[in-house]
Motif scaffolding. Structure first.
Motif, PDB file in Angstrom:
ATOM      1  N   GLY A 154      -8.128 -12.300  82.142  1.00 25.51           N
ATOM      2  CA  GLY A 154      -6.750 -12.501  81.695  1.00 25.51           C
ATOM      3  C   GLY A 154      -5.703 -12.342  82.765  1.00 25.51           C
ATOM      4  O   GLY A 154      -4.529 -12.683  82.552  1.00 25.51           O
ATOM      5  N   GLU A 155      -6.073 -11.841  83.951  1.00 28.58           N
ATOM      6  CA  GLU A 155      -5.127 -11.649  85.051  1.00 28.58           C
ATOM      7  C   GLU A 155      -5.065 -12.919  85.898  1.00 28.58           C
ATOM      8  O   GLU A 155      -6.096 -13.407  86.381  1.00 28.58           O
ATOM      9  N   PRO A 156      -3.862 -13.505  86.094  1.00 31.24           N
ATOM     10  CA  PRO A 156      -3.763 -14.743  86.880  1.00 31.24           C
ATOM     11  C   PRO A 156      -4.348 -14.571  88.281  1.00 31.24           C
ATOM     12  O   PRO A 156      -4.190 -13.516  88.912  1.00 31.24           O
ATOM     13  N   ALA A 157      -5.012 -15.603  88.768  1.00 28.37           N
ATOM     14  CA  ALA A 157      -5.637 -15.556  90.088  1.00 28.37           C
ATOM     15  C   ALA A 157      -5.622 -16.951  90.702  1.00 28.37           C
ATOM     16  O   ALA A 157      -5.711 -17.952  89.990  1.00 28.37           O
ATOM     17  N   LYS A 158      -5.494 -17.005  92.016  1.00 30.43           N
ATOM     18  CA  LYS A 158      -5.601 -18.262  92.758  1.00 30.43           C
ATOM     19  C   LYS A 158      -6.958 -18.252  93.441  1.00 30.43           C
ATOM     20  O   LYS A 158      -7.261 -17.352  94.226  1.00 30.43           O
ATOM     21  N   LEU A 159      -7.766 -19.253  93.160  1.00 28.66           N
ATOM     22  CA  LEU A 159      -9.152 -19.283  93.619  1.00 28.66           C
ATOM     23  C   LEU A 159      -9.379 -20.436  94.583  1.00 28.66           C
ATOM     24  O   LEU A 159      -8.961 -21.572  94.320  1.00 28.66           O
ATOM     25  N   MET A 160     -10.040 -20.152  95.697  1.00 26.33           N
ATOM     26  CA  MET A 160     -10.374 -21.201  96.658  1.00 26.33           C
ATOM     27  C   MET A 160     -11.631 -21.934  96.211  1.00 26.33           C
ATOM     28  O   MET A 160     -12.611 -21.318  95.799  1.00 26.33           O
ATOM     29  N   VAL A 161     -11.606 -23.255  96.309  1.00 23.65           N
ATOM     30  CA  VAL A 161     -12.790 -24.069  96.023  1.00 23.65           C
ATOM     31  C   VAL A 161     -13.566 -24.207  97.332  1.00 23.65           C
ATOM     32  O   VAL A 161     -13.171 -24.945  98.225  1.00 23.65           O
ATOM     33  N   ASP A 162     -14.673 -23.487  97.439  1.00 25.93           N
ATOM     34  CA  ASP A 162     -15.413 -23.388  98.693  1.00 25.93           C
ATOM     35  C   ASP A 162     -16.886 -23.662  98.418  1.00 25.93           C
ATOM     36  O   ASP A 162     -17.645 -22.760  98.055  1.00 25.93           O
ATOM     37  N   THR A 163     -17.311 -24.899  98.619  1.00 23.21           N
ATOM     38  CA  THR A 163     -18.707 -25.254  98.353  1.00 23.21           C
ATOM     39  C   THR A 163     -19.649 -24.704  99.421  1.00 23.21           C
ATOM     40  O   THR A 163     -20.867 -24.784  99.263  1.00 23.21           O
ATOM     41  N   GLY A 164     -19.096 -24.133 100.491  1.00 22.17           N
ATOM     42  CA  GLY A 164     -19.932 -23.511 101.504  1.00 22.17           C
ATOM     43  C   GLY A 164     -20.290 -22.077 101.188  1.00 22.17           C
ATOM     44  O   GLY A 164     -21.135 -21.480 101.861  1.00 22.17           O
ATOM     45  N   SER A 165     -19.662 -21.515 100.157  1.00 20.80           N
ATOM     46  CA  SER A 165     -19.957 -20.137  99.764  1.00 20.80           C
ATOM     47  C   SER A 165     -21.246 -20.103  98.949  1.00 20.80           C
ATOM     48  O   SER A 165     -21.494 -20.971  98.109  1.00 20.80           O
ATOM     49  N   PHE A 166     -22.063 -19.071  99.189  1.00 16.45           N
ATOM     50  CA  PHE A 166     -23.358 -19.003  98.501  1.00 16.45           C
ATOM     51  C   PHE A 166     -23.210 -18.575  97.044  1.00 16.45           C
ATOM     52  O   PHE A 166     -24.132 -18.743  96.245  1.00 16.45           O
ATOM     53  N   THR A 167     -22.064 -18.019  96.686  1.00 16.57           N
ATOM     54  CA  THR A 167     -21.817 -17.613  95.306  1.00 16.57           C
ATOM     55  C   THR A 167     -20.319 -17.492  95.099  1.00 16.57           C
ATOM     56  O   THR A 167     -19.533 -17.592  96.047  1.00 16.57           O
ATOM     57  N   THR A 168     -19.895 -17.272  93.857  1.00 18.62           N
ATOM     58  CA  THR A 168     -18.485 -17.035  93.577  1.00 18.62           C
ATOM     59  C   THR A 168     -18.124 -15.626  94.033  1.00 18.62           C
ATOM     60  O   THR A 168     -18.834 -14.662  93.732  1.00 18.62           O
ATOM     61  N   LEU A 169     -17.022 -15.505  94.775  1.00 21.42           N
ATOM     62  CA  LEU A 169     -16.627 -14.231  95.358  1.00 21.42           C
ATOM     63  C   LEU A 169     -15.197 -13.882  94.975  1.00 21.42           C
ATOM     64  O   LEU A 169     -14.337 -14.764  94.880  1.00 21.42           O
ATOM     65  N   LEU A 170     -14.946 -12.588  94.782  1.00 19.28           N
ATOM     66  CA  LEU A 170     -13.603 -12.073  94.544  1.00 19.28           C
ATOM     67  C   LEU A 170     -13.265 -11.052  95.622  1.00 19.28           C
ATOM     68  O   LEU A 170     -14.146 -10.361  96.146  1.00 19.28           O
ATOM     69  N   HIS A 171     -11.969 -10.968  95.926  1.00 18.21           N
ATOM     70  CA  HIS A 171     -11.487 -10.031  96.930  1.00 18.21           C
ATOM     71  C   HIS A 171     -11.626  -8.601  96.403  1.00 18.21           C
ATOM     72  O   HIS A 171     -11.268  -8.301  95.260  1.00 18.21           O
ATOM     73  N   ARG A 172     -12.125  -7.700  97.269  1.00 14.22           N
ATOM     74  CA  ARG A 172     -12.397  -6.325  96.853  1.00 14.22           C
ATOM     75  C   ARG A 172     -11.139  -5.616  96.336  1.00 14.22           C
ATOM     76  O   ARG A 172     -11.180  -4.909  95.331  1.00 14.22           O
ATOM     77  N   SER A 173      -9.999  -5.811  97.015  1.00 15.64           N
ATOM     78  CA  SER A 173      -8.772  -5.130  96.590  1.00 15.64           C
ATOM     79  C   SER A 173      -8.311  -5.616  95.222  1.00 15.64           C
ATOM     80  O   SER A 173      -7.782  -4.840  94.417  1.00 15.64           O
ATOM     81  N   PHE A 174      -8.502  -6.911  94.931  1.00 14.23           N
ATOM     82  CA  PHE A 174      -8.138  -7.459  93.614  1.00 14.23           C
ATOM     83  C   PHE A 174      -8.999  -6.828  92.530  1.00 14.23           C
ATOM     84  O   PHE A 174      -8.501  -6.440  91.462  1.00 14.23           O
ATOM     85  N   VAL A 175     -10.295  -6.696  92.797  1.00 16.21           N
ATOM     86  CA  VAL A 175     -11.202  -6.102  91.811  1.00 16.21           C
ATOM     87  C   VAL A 175     -10.866  -4.626  91.582  1.00 16.21           C
ATOM     88  O   VAL A 175     -10.891  -4.139  90.448  1.00 16.21           O
ATOM     89  N   ARG A 176     -10.529  -3.926  92.658  1.00 14.25           N
ATOM     90  CA  ARG A 176     -10.129  -2.512  92.509  1.00 14.25           C
ATOM     91  C   ARG A 176      -8.868  -2.386  91.670  1.00 14.25           C
ATOM     92  O   ARG A 176      -8.752  -1.500  90.824  1.00 14.25           O
ATOM     93  N   ARG A 177      -7.902  -3.259  91.953  1.00 10.69           N
ATOM     94  CA  ARG A 177      -6.654  -3.215  91.188  1.00 10.69           C
ATOM     95  C   ARG A 177      -6.890  -3.479  89.710  1.00 10.69           C
ATOM     96  O   ARG A 177      -6.220  -2.920  88.846  1.00 10.69           O
TER      97      ARG A 177
END
Length: 282
Positions: free
Chosen positions: A212-235
């Motif tokens: 439910g928290e708005p987020a801007k996500l990069m479309v990165d087909t070179g990434s091996f999985t979906t990733l979130l920024h550690r500070s965002f997850v902590r917050r």
């Protein structure tokens, strides 16, 4: 088709994918796809590696290469230890191209591929950046699979109006920029269009939300999985747990990957429930 110069990318793209372009949910075992060609389009088969990368067969100055399709890379790149093998040339003093470019805070040299052939599309005097892909090479050796030779980035994907068909594992390129319309026979039934914002650095972003928290996500087909920024997850106070995995990027040190379970991940109007994602310092 041969091209010496491709037109600049549009500032707004629409990406179609069976689920969504951000999360590539494919079968665990790679399977082949059949190339389809028309005079104006090329549909090229991709191979999914054990590292969860989508690989494309190409030829650099006549020599075969495995390239990763990476929408998160603004420019295409070749492994610096393969520069001599592919007979890449440095830029000349008369060239309008820079001799070096900055990537993730460090400088990398620019080189010229006399001929880069991707299916029926031949790019002449194509500039590429030479980068250290040592982290990916080590992971490939551990997985007992071929090492990648380089990256196909946005500088090629944009002008060719590339479509990444995740379900069929195809990369569809428009080889004639003067032709209007999209790839014939491409089935959009059941798909949803999500507008992509293109940054000044040619990175692709979509609007979404995490629990439910708005987020801007990069479309990165070179990434091996979906990733979130550690500070965002902590917050967000989302619990994480350790994994034995690590992630590396060009000119960045390896970082440990934690995992979190997201109750609801939304990309555009697409909702994904109970999704596990990686968590690192981005």
């Amino acid at each position: 088709m041969t091209s010496n110069h491709l037109p600049r990318a549009r500032r707004l793209l629409w990406v179609w994918c069976a689920a969504l372009a951000l999360v590539i949910e494919l079968a665990a075992t790679p399977h082949g796809a059949v190339a389809r060609t028309t005079p104006e389009f090329e549909a090229l088969p991709l191979v999914r590696s054990r590292q969860n990368h989508l690989l494309l067969r190409a030829f650099i100055n006549g020599r075969p290469a495995w390239l990763t399709v990476d929408s998160g890379a603004p420019v295409s790149a070749i492994a610096v230890n393969r520069r001599q093998y592919f007979r890449l040339k440095p830029t000349t003093a008369e060239s309008s191209l820079p001799a070096r470019v900055q990537i993730n805070g460090a400088f990398n040299n620019v080189a010229i591929a006399r001929e880069l052939r991707i299916g029926g599309l031949t790019l002449v005097d194509e500039p590429v950046v030479t980068v250290d892909l040592g982290g990916s090479a080590r992971a490939a050796r551990m997985a007992h699979e071929p090492q990648i030779d380089g990256i196909i980035g946005a500088d090629i994907l944009f002008p060719t109006q590339a479509i990444l068909d995740c379900q069929k594992q195809l990369l569809i390129l428009k080889t004639d920029p003067n032709v209007l319309g999209s790839f014939p026979g491409f089935n959009r039934r059941g798909l949803r269009a999500v507008p992509i914002q293109v940054s000044d650095g040619y990175n692709l972003y979509v609007n979404g939300s995490v629990n439910g928290e708005p987020a801007k996500l990069m479309v990165d087909t070179g990434s091996f999985t979906t990733l979130l920024h550690r500070s965002f997850v902590r917050r967000m106070r989302i619990a994480t747990r350790e994994t034995p995995y690590s992630s590396s990027a060009v000119n960045l040190r390896e970082r440990g990957v934690r995992v979190a379970n997201i109750r609801k991940l939304t990309v555009g109007s697409v909702n994904i429930s109970s999704k596990q994602v990686g968590v690192i310092d981005l």
